[in-house]
Design an enzyme around this catalytic site. Structure first.
Site, PDB file in Angstrom:
ATOM      1  N   ASP A 111      -8.419  -7.079   0.623  1.00 13.98           N
ATOM      2  CA  ASP A 111      -7.486  -7.395   1.702  1.00 13.98           C
ATOM      3  C   ASP A 111      -8.081  -6.873   2.996  1.00 13.98           C
ATOM      4  O   ASP A 111      -8.931  -5.986   2.971  1.00 13.98           O
ATOM      5  CB  ASP A 111      -6.153  -6.675   1.488  1.00 13.98           C
ATOM      6  CG  ASP A 111      -6.266  -5.204   1.849  1.00 13.98           C
ATOM      7  OD1 ASP A 111      -6.821  -4.445   1.037  1.00 13.98           O
ATOM      8  OD2 ASP A 111      -5.870  -4.816   2.959  1.00 13.98           O
ATOM      9  N   CYS A 146      -8.943 -27.690  11.916  1.00 12.76           N
ATOM     10  CA  CYS A 146     -10.255 -28.311  12.128  1.00 12.76           C
ATOM     11  C   CYS A 146     -10.170 -29.840  12.054  1.00 12.76           C
ATOM     12  O   CYS A 146     -10.951 -30.537  12.695  1.00 12.76           O
ATOM     13  CB  CYS A 146     -11.258 -27.772  11.122  1.00 12.76           C
ATOM     14  SG  CYS A 146     -11.628 -26.029  11.410  1.00 12.76           S
ATOM     15  N   HIS A 169      -6.681 -21.043  10.551  1.00  8.68           N
ATOM     16  CA  HIS A 169      -8.059 -21.412  10.204  1.00  8.68           C
ATOM     17  C   HIS A 169      -8.788 -20.257   9.508  1.00  8.68           C
ATOM     18  O   HIS A 169      -9.415 -20.454   8.470  1.00  8.68           O
ATOM     19  CB  HIS A 169      -8.854 -21.865  11.430  1.00  8.68           C
ATOM     20  CG  HIS A 169     -10.321 -21.857  11.175  1.00  8.68           C
ATOM     21  ND1 HIS A 169     -10.957 -22.882  10.513  1.00  8.68           N
ATOM     22  CD2 HIS A 169     -11.265 -20.906  11.416  1.00  8.68           C
ATOM     23  CE1 HIS A 169     -12.241 -22.566  10.369  1.00  8.68           C
ATOM     24  NE2 HIS A 169     -12.445 -21.380  10.912  1.00  8.68           N
ATOM     25  N   CYS A 214     -15.029 -27.399   7.641  1.00 11.51           N
ATOM     26  CA  CYS A 214     -13.746 -26.846   7.158  1.00 11.51           C
ATOM     27  C   CYS A 214     -12.713 -27.958   7.038  1.00 11.51           C
ATOM     28  O   CYS A 214     -12.608 -28.821   7.897  1.00 11.51           O
ATOM     29  CB  CYS A 214     -13.271 -25.765   8.123  1.00 11.51           C
ATOM     30  SG  CYS A 214     -11.667 -25.068   7.702  1.00 11.51           S
ATOM     31  N   CYS A 229      -9.398 -27.493   6.909  1.00 10.57           N
ATOM     32  CA  CYS A 229      -8.041 -27.065   7.273  1.00 10.57           C
ATOM     33  C   CYS A 229      -7.465 -28.008   8.332  1.00 10.57           C
ATOM     34  O   CYS A 229      -8.199 -28.723   9.014  1.00 10.57           O
ATOM     35  CB  CYS A 229      -8.040 -25.609   7.742  1.00 10.57           C
ATOM     36  SG  CYS A 229      -8.324 -25.345   9.496  1.00 10.57           S
ATOM     37  N   ASP A 262       0.863  -1.182   0.000  1.00 13.58           N
ATOM     38  CA  ASP A 262       0.000   0.000   0.000  1.00 13.58           C
ATOM     39  C   ASP A 262       0.903   1.236   0.000  1.00 13.58           C
ATOM     40  O   ASP A 262       2.112   1.127   0.125  1.00 13.58           O
ATOM     41  CB  ASP A 262      -0.951  -0.027   1.195  1.00 13.58           C
ATOM     42  CG  ASP A 262      -0.217   0.080   2.521  1.00 13.58           C
ATOM     43  OD1 ASP A 262       1.034   0.176   2.512  1.00 13.58           O
ATOM     44  OD2 ASP A 262      -0.879   0.069   3.562  1.00 13.58           O
ATOM     45  N   SER A 263       0.310   2.402  -0.143  1.00 12.76           N
ATOM     46  CA  SER A 263       1.131   3.610  -0.287  1.00 12.76           C
ATOM     47  C   SER A 263       1.482   4.236   1.056  1.00 12.76           C
ATOM     48  O   SER A 263       2.287   5.141   1.134  1.00 12.76           O
ATOM     49  CB  SER A 263       0.374   4.637  -1.111  1.00 12.76           C
ATOM     50  OG  SER A 263      -0.791   5.039  -0.413  1.00 12.76           O
ATOM     51  N   GLN A 321     -11.149   7.787  -4.630  1.00  8.72           N
ATOM     52  CA  GLN A 321     -11.670   8.261  -3.333  1.00  8.72           C
ATOM     53  C   GLN A 321     -12.989   8.988  -3.605  1.00  8.72           C
ATOM     54  O   GLN A 321     -13.670   8.664  -4.556  1.00  8.72           O
ATOM     55  CB  GLN A 321     -10.630   9.152  -2.642  1.00  8.72           C
ATOM     56  CG  GLN A 321      -9.397   8.398  -2.132  1.00  8.72           C
ATOM     57  CD  GLN A 321      -9.691   7.515  -0.913  1.00  8.72           C
ATOM     58  OE1 GLN A 321     -10.788   7.547  -0.337  1.00  8.72           O
ATOM     59  NE2 GLN A 321      -8.724   6.682  -0.531  1.00  8.72           N
TER      60      GLN A 321
END
Ligand SMILES: [Zn+2]
Length: 376
Positions: free
Chosen positions: A272, A315, A341, A310, A312, A94-95, A195
């Site tokens: 994100d 789990c 998870h 799940c 993963c 990011d900036s 923006q």
């Protein structure tokens, strides 16, 4: 010349959702994609091996934090942020705009740049749009973001307009510097940011300049900043409809299943958020039936997995009772397992959304998922 880095694979016939591929210096990224945030050059409580195992192709780094600590010179001496952190896939940086403008010690924004004090040692710094491109290039970021001015939620129209005018000027300066860096051999892409706060005329004005020729992709900033859900939805669909089809679209700062699915429905390719890992460390696990508050009592002898659906390894291996115990005893392992998870869950959700778009049944997939997710 480098414009064909993004190609759309499949479009939904029911809504603007689409799947695609971004060709980046550190490998292809399939979209839509959720990108975990690695503020200090690490996704908190996650090893690179764990991120690779889940299947992430791109993570975020925070320019503001890395510039202050360890400093651009340290990372540059090592080669790049990839060499320093040993994360060998793509990094979007990011900036720093969002962090700088959230700082209480922000000194002054002028057309030239932003003067602020470090939150670490109080030292004074001055960042310009050009310098921010230089820093992100030194990190060897695969996608870099323009420095923009964010106006806070509920700012008056005039203030939001002022922020926009500077953002537009900064975009042109940043783009010029990025072009120079590309001429010197830098291969990273460059995204602009729309923006305009919650004013439609300003969103239109901002989208027009942000979609200028030569930019690799476009981000929508200033959403999910505390506004009610219906306002978020209205501005998400309004703003995304202003953006060109052929470029990747990125909404910054969204990380809950419902917001992610809504973004995908509106044709957003990238998102994100720090939320999934932050929630995880605070004992909140995302499941198909809503969020599980593992820190609360009631799980002491619950030997079921966190989310039975799940796949993963957390789990498949551990119980809610054990996870609750790890949280209560403040074990470091808790943060590692819960972050794993939550990130696995979101990655998998986006994978399923991608499949649903390919089979042209995204809206029914979304409806089914949210029925169970909100149901409990
Ligand atoms: Zn899981």
């Amino acid at each position: 010349m480098s414009e064909q880095f993004f190609s759309i694979q499949q479009k939904s016939s029911e809504c603007p959702a689409r799947t695609g591929i971004m060709k980046l210096p550190h490998g292809d990224v399939t979209t839509p994609v959720f990108m975990p945030v690695g503020t200090n050059g690490t996704v908190k409580a996650m090893t690179n091996e764990a991120l690779n195992e889940i299947g992430f192709e791109i993570i975020l780094g925070n320019t503001y934090h890395l510039y202050l600590r360890p400093g651009t010179d340290v990372i540059q001496k090592c080669g790049s942020l990839h060499d320093f952190s040993k994360w060998q896939k793509n990094i979007l940086t990011d900036s720093g705009g969002f962090q700088i403008f959230s700082l209480p010690s922000l000194r002054k924004i002028t057309e030239e740049g932003a003067k602020f004090r470090s939150h670490i040692d109080g030292s004074e710094h001055f960042l310009t749009p050009e310098k921010v491109v230089d820093i992100q290039t030194a990190l060897n970021s695969d996608i870099q973001m323009q420095l923009d001015v964010c106006s806070p939620y509920e700012s008056p129209w005039k203030k939001a307009l002022g922020a926009l005018i500077i953002t537009e000027k900064w975009l042109n300066r940043a783009k010029q510097r990025w072009n120079e860096k590309c001429d010197e051999g830098y291969q990273g892409k460059f995204f602009s940011i729309v923006q305009g706060n919650f004013f439609k005329d300003l969103r239109e004005k901002s989208a027009e300049s942000a979609c200028a020729a030569g930019i690799s992709g476009i981000a929508i900033g200033g959403l999910s900043v505390g506004e009610p859900h219906e306002v978020f939805s209205e501005y998400l669909s309004f703003t995304s409809a202003l953006l060109p089809q052929e470029k990747p679209r990125y909404v910054m700062g969204i990380g809950t299943p419902d917001y992610i699915l809504e973004a995908i429905e509106n044709g957003i390719d990238m998102f994100d958020c720090v939320l999934p890992t932050r929630l995880a460390r605070n004992g909140q696990l995302i499941t198909h039936k809503g969020n599980l508050l593992l820190k609360k009592s009631g799980y002491e002898t619950d030997f079921n997995p966190v989310d039975p659906v799940c796949n993963c390894h957390v789990c498949k291996t551990y119980s809610r009772a054990y996870m609750h115990h790890l949280f209560k005893t403040k074990e470091i392992l808790f943060s590692m397992l819960s972050s794993y998870h939550n990130l696995f869950f979101l990655h998998n959700l986006v994978l399923k959304a991608r499949m649903a778009i390919q089979q042209d049944c995204f809206l029914s997939f979304k409806k089914e998922f949210l029925k169970k997710y909100y149901g409990s």
